[in-house]
Design a protein around this motif. Structure first.
Motif, short mmCIF file in Angstrom:
data_model
loop_
_atom_site.label_atom_id
_atom_site.label_comp_id
_atom_site.label_asym_id
_atom_site.label_seq_id
_atom_site.Cartn_x
_atom_site.Cartn_y
_atom_site.Cartn_z
N LEU A 81 7.32 -1.04 5.73
CA LEU A 81 6.45 -2.18 5.45
C LEU A 81 7.28 -3.46 5.35
N ARG A 113 -1.95 2.50 4.03
CA ARG A 113 -1.97 1.41 5.02
C ARG A 113 -2.99 0.33 4.67
N THR A 118 3.17 -1.80 11.34
CA THR A 118 4.51 -1.24 11.11
C THR A 118 4.61 0.20 11.61
#
Lengths: 480, 480
Positions: A81, A113, A118
């Protein structure tokens, strides 16, 4: 019965208290319900069925342009992240953290998420090598989680359902083209299927997605004059690709970065449907997105032959491809009408002994309440025409509302005054400076830049706020 | 090219090393890929498309029996998970815990759903009041998370995709009927669409779902002789209802508990497809579940007219409703054949200059490798027949394999010997005592009770293990 009691009380009037009216419709049309966890909703059958219709429609449009569906994990390790600087700054304050698996603490915590750039980048960084691996045009249907402080059903919840498309391309141009194509697909879908007219354009820098070079948006106007960001399509350039080291060898064996996009639409569009089309009797669904397009309601159903004929009619409509059901419960017809109206079913068909005698039915439009007598011999084709008319008329009505709520302003006083009256979108010139956006927001009680449309008009030479030379004409609005 | 290199190396032989063969197929057919988080996979386009086909097929079967889709949150507060004693014991060791939202610690930690009985019950306990609110026949398509220690693609992963159905009913009988109906729907779906034959029955107490009164299962046999639990349907009686206080008033205004069921099928069925049908050239998909049913491969495509004719053929098949694509890349035909075979596409259609001259094409079956010359005038209807034959033949072949791998045993020595040879299912008598199940597992190197079939045979009077009077004939097997 508890349920009957609920219906006897009328819902709040839309013009009296828009927010309460909205909550009433959500609850009485049985679209969703609250849970013990703030901002996490139960999508009930009536609400989820609308989302399923949206999914099927949009998914078809996606696939026609080469989109492939995938599914990536819901957990993102913290180090992933953090790889793209702007992205982590944008999302870190609002993610939920998993710290334990079973009875053991994790070595590295993971977030659920909030969006999956990412994860896609991490996968591609390990698998993309050559120009032959490009482009990747992927999408996933899933839920995401953002730890919002204030929440409202469909409009802003902690967990929500959406699709997120992620693509990588060999060239800048191809990626930019895909970004713009997806904005067009959203616009077509929302206008054609949801009957919600839009204004479209680019976001200003301060309103862009965390990590994006450009964000393209489509914006709708709710009945209370507030704007709603309906869908966005982001162009990342090679920012993420560089942060994640996604490189490919071209035909000449030279190494290049890929160019990336992402784009999404969420269940908040169910909220938009309510707030654009609904009225004091409840929801009104456009026929193309309605899970049930017509409900057959037998009148005096205890009389001989009525239920048989009504069932026959329902089956004929089913065979012809309509989404139809029947209410043959022991409630009164008036009660059944109220329920059908509250749920937004675009038409009902009333059929009683007299109708059968005259070989006819009465079709009632939900949007206009018009009653149309149709011969039983013609109902199968006629219903299609009526539904098409409803779809067309609902869009026209919403378009007229939107058009009459787009205004212009050339001075701050004018803008402030117009926003006091809750006038929808206001077009005004802007210098490009974020400080002016902040100032406008402060002075108007919350109006933000919604988008910079491609069709620019020259309203004046100078920024409405600071008086310096203007760069763009911008749509401004108070928003959800 | 890296990708070409991957294909040149053949995959491991299935008979040599079944586990490695499985992993090779998963990877080279590009079904899924690993991520940085153990047990959390990327479902790639080829793999996810199979799941989408399963979803569409099963969802249709569900809805025909009155199932409504919903979506409940992914987070379960700890106190909810703990309400049903057996349930928490079964799941607590394998859930992931969320402890922070944004930068703040949560007042109560929440787990990511390992299954959602507790959430459905919580919702119903607040909303169900009268017999008019019953039954609820709900289902959701989502992902769940279980913190497994050992993981394998599709077969056992930490996050996996599934559907979970949850229902409540006014009577014991109606709920039991629904449980059995769902087992039948799974059996029909898996046998008819996945071409995987099954044995069906009830689980023994030790193999039941945590909190269930009865678990109905369908069990498949993999090519290596191991069993795989394909889908389960649970009958809860009123256990959960009592723990969550879900009560309704009947027509006489008397208060009753509801009766509950749940049932699920997961992405492990993709693993089953591989392990039942695959061979040394890769995956073999049954036509009814194949995302692509045929691939057109032009031969000598540089020659005049070949690509045009191939495209024409592809379009004609598309219009006729087949799922078809074309490989007109610059790879060699042999290469293209290998890829089509690896991906399990049930047929390919070869079309070259000579075929065009003779107004014909060559259809190659993936399952038998049979080459069938078909006139271009007849291909549109003929392909349908070929696909139907493949579907039928694949099931017949798998059924013959299953039948030849069901054996019986009446002594422990016989059973131990037969399981040493990895013989599939063994039918044997059992007293009903869990201690004997443990003993059988220990002595056979891992065989467990798979199910108690409704068609009971009387193989002997006594339990194969302890010699006490036998209660049931049980299918035993080593399982995934």
């Amino acid at each position: 019965m508890a349920k009957e009691k609920k219906f006897v009380e009328a819902i709040t009037s839309r013009d009296e208290d828009f927010a309460q009216w909205y909550t009433d419709v959500v609850s009485k049309a049985e679209l969703c319900d609250y849970t013990g966890v703030k901002g996490c909703m139960v999508y009930l059958p009536n609400g989820y069925a609308i989302w399923e219709k949206m999914q099927a429609d949009l998914d078809k449009r996606f696939k026609e342009t080469g989109v492939e569906n995938v599914y990536l994990p819901m957990l993102i390790p913290e180090n992933l992240l953090q790889k793209e600087k702007d992205h982590i700054e944008g999302f870190a304050p609002e993610v939920a953290w998993v710290t334990h698996g079973g009875n053991e603490p994790l070595q590295e915590r993971m977030c659920i998420r909030p969006t999956s750039e990412t994860l896609f980048c991490d996968h591609w960084s390990k698998t993309v090598q050559s120009y032959r691996d490009l482009p990747k045009i992927w999408n996933q249907w899933c839920s995401v989680l953002r730890w919002e402080k204030t929440t409202r059903p469909f409009l802003r919840s902690r967990e929500f359902l959406w699709q997120e498309g992620h693509t990588i391309h060999a060239t800048y141009e191809e990626a930019e083209e895909r970004t713009i194509l997806m904005q067009k697909i959203y616009k077509d879908f929302i206008e054609e299927s949801l009957a919600i007219p839009l204004v479209a354009g680019k976001k200003t820098d301060s309103e862009k997605f965390a990590g994006a070079e450009d964000t393209y948006t489509v914006e709708a106007l709710m009945h209370d004059g507030k704007a709603l960001q309906a869908a966005t399509s982001h162009f990342f350039g090679s920012g993420f690709a560089d942060a994640f080291d996604i490189k490919y060898l071209d035909k000449n064996n030279e190494l290049h970065s890929v160019y990336e996009t992402s784009w999404g639409l969420t269940t908040r569009m169910i909220g938009a449907l309510i707030m654009v089309h609904g009225d004091d009797s409840g929801l009104i669904l456009p026929p193309r997105i309605a899970p049930v397009q017509t409900r057959v309601i037998p009148i005096a159903q205890h009389k001989e032959g009525v239920l048989e004929k009504a069932t026959e009619l329902m089956n004929a409509l089913k065979v012809a491809g309509y989404a139809v059901n029947m209410d043959d419960s022991d409630k009164s017809p008036g009660w059944k009408f109220s329920e059908q109206e509250m749920q937004g079913i675009p038409t009902r068909i009333e059929i009683g002994p007299k109708d059968i005698e005259n070989n006819q039915v009465v079709v009632v439009r939900r949007d206009t309440r018009e009653k149309i007598v149709v011969s039983l011999d013609e109902i199968v084709t006629k219903l299609g025409e009526i539904l098409e008319n409803i779809q067309k008329d609902m869009f026209a009505k919403a378009k007229a509302f939107l058009d009459s709520h787009i205004d212009t302003a050339v001075t701050m006083d004018e803008m402030i005054e117009k926003f006091q009256e809750n006038r929808g979108f206001i077009k005004a010139m802007w210098c490009g400076d974020e400080a002016c956006e902040d100032e406008i927001k402060a002075q108007t009680g919350g109006a933000s830049s919604r988008c910079i449309p491609p069709e620019q008009e020259h309203l004046s030479d100078v920024c409405i706020c600071c008086g310096k030379p203007a760069k763009h004409m911008v749509y401004w609005g108070k928003s959800y």
